[in-house]
Write a protein that holds these residues in place. Sequence first.
Motif, PDB file in Angstrom:
ATOM      1  N   THR A  57       4.763  84.347  51.319  1.00  0.00           N
ATOM      2  CA  THR A  57       4.601  85.331  50.245  1.00  0.00           C
ATOM      3  C   THR A  57       4.021  84.731  48.975  1.00  0.00           C
ATOM      4  O   THR A  57       3.182  85.343  48.323  1.00  0.00           O
ATOM      5  CB  THR A  57       5.944  86.024  49.943  1.00  0.00           C
ATOM      6  OG1 THR A  57       6.386  86.666  51.141  1.00  0.00           O
ATOM      7  CG2 THR A  57       5.817  87.048  48.843  1.00  0.00           C
ATOM      8  N   CYS A 114       3.714  92.417  57.545  1.00  0.00           N
ATOM      9  CA  CYS A 114       4.830  91.478  57.534  1.00  0.00           C
ATOM     10  C   CYS A 114       4.745  90.595  56.292  1.00  0.00           C
ATOM     11  O   CYS A 114       3.673  90.101  55.948  1.00  0.00           O
ATOM     12  CB  CYS A 114       4.781  90.604  58.787  1.00  0.00           C
ATOM     13  SG  CYS A 114       6.121  89.407  58.895  1.00  0.00           S
ATOM     14  N   THR A 115       5.877  90.440  55.637  1.00  0.00           N
ATOM     15  CA  THR A 115       5.994  89.461  54.562  1.00  0.00           C
ATOM     16  C   THR A 115       7.107  88.497  54.953  1.00  0.00           C
ATOM     17  O   THR A 115       8.093  88.909  55.568  1.00  0.00           O
ATOM     18  CB  THR A 115       6.336  90.127  53.207  1.00  0.00           C
ATOM     19  OG1 THR A 115       7.524  90.893  53.343  1.00  0.00           O
ATOM     20  CG2 THR A 115       5.202  91.012  52.731  1.00  0.00           C
ATOM     21  N   ASP A 116       6.911  87.228  54.651  1.00  0.00           N
ATOM     22  CA  ASP A 116       7.957  86.259  54.956  1.00  0.00           C
ATOM     23  C   ASP A 116       8.179  85.336  53.766  1.00  0.00           C
ATOM     24  O   ASP A 116       7.317  85.194  52.907  1.00  0.00           O
ATOM     25  CB  ASP A 116       7.671  85.490  56.245  1.00  0.00           C
ATOM     26  CG  ASP A 116       6.457  84.605  56.182  1.00  0.00           C
ATOM     27  OD1 ASP A 116       6.419  83.681  55.337  1.00  0.00           O
ATOM     28  OD2 ASP A 116       5.541  84.806  56.990  1.00  0.00           O
ATOM     29  N   PHE A 137      11.974  87.131  57.274  1.00  0.00           N
ATOM     30  CA  PHE A 137      10.812  88.003  57.132  1.00  0.00           C
ATOM     31  C   PHE A 137      11.227  89.468  57.137  1.00  0.00           C
ATOM     32  O   PHE A 137      12.324  89.819  57.560  1.00  0.00           O
ATOM     33  CB  PHE A 137       9.768  87.738  58.227  1.00  0.00           C
ATOM     34  CG  PHE A 137      10.195  88.110  59.628  1.00  0.00           C
ATOM     35  CD1 PHE A 137      10.053  89.415  60.093  1.00  0.00           C
ATOM     36  CD2 PHE A 137      10.722  87.165  60.478  1.00  0.00           C
ATOM     37  CE1 PHE A 137      10.434  89.750  61.388  1.00  0.00           C
ATOM     38  CE2 PHE A 137      11.107  87.484  61.769  1.00  0.00           C
ATOM     39  CZ  PHE A 137      10.956  88.785  62.221  1.00  0.00           C
TER      40      PHE A 137
END
Length: 145
Positions: free
Chosen positions: A52, A46-48, A31
């Motif tokens: 996504t 937050c992007t994981d 992430f």
Amino acid sequence: MNDNQYCGKWVGEYTYGDEYDEPVKGKRVTFELDITIVNGLIKGECTDAEATDHFQQPATIEGSLLDNTISFVKRYPHYWQHEKDGQRFLPKLPSQEICYSGQFVNDRFEGEWEIVTKLADAHGDFVSFRGFGQWFMKKEVGSKM
């Protein structure tokens, strides 16, 4: 360290705990977390690697940092959960709250996360599931620390 030194982009990984079924159990997911901290209060996104592809926007982060202890809640744009038959997405339901806590040790944050899911079954009875795991994150290379 002051709040400003913790602001910026962090990269890390979370791992699913033993209560998850295969193939999720023990799975590691990378992430990126972009945070701002003012007077110990954290806000960010937050992007994981796992979520996504399923969401049009990043998860939100809200929490606090006191001394070397961090705690924050991550919320995706809507509900999703791992189940025995795969992932389950319910866009009309709000995201569960994933609670992260940890310590700053050796130039990184590390700790545990927990998610509690409560849903009504076909008979209207509430069922609940608690998931746990580990996580860590380091300041992205090139970000000042």
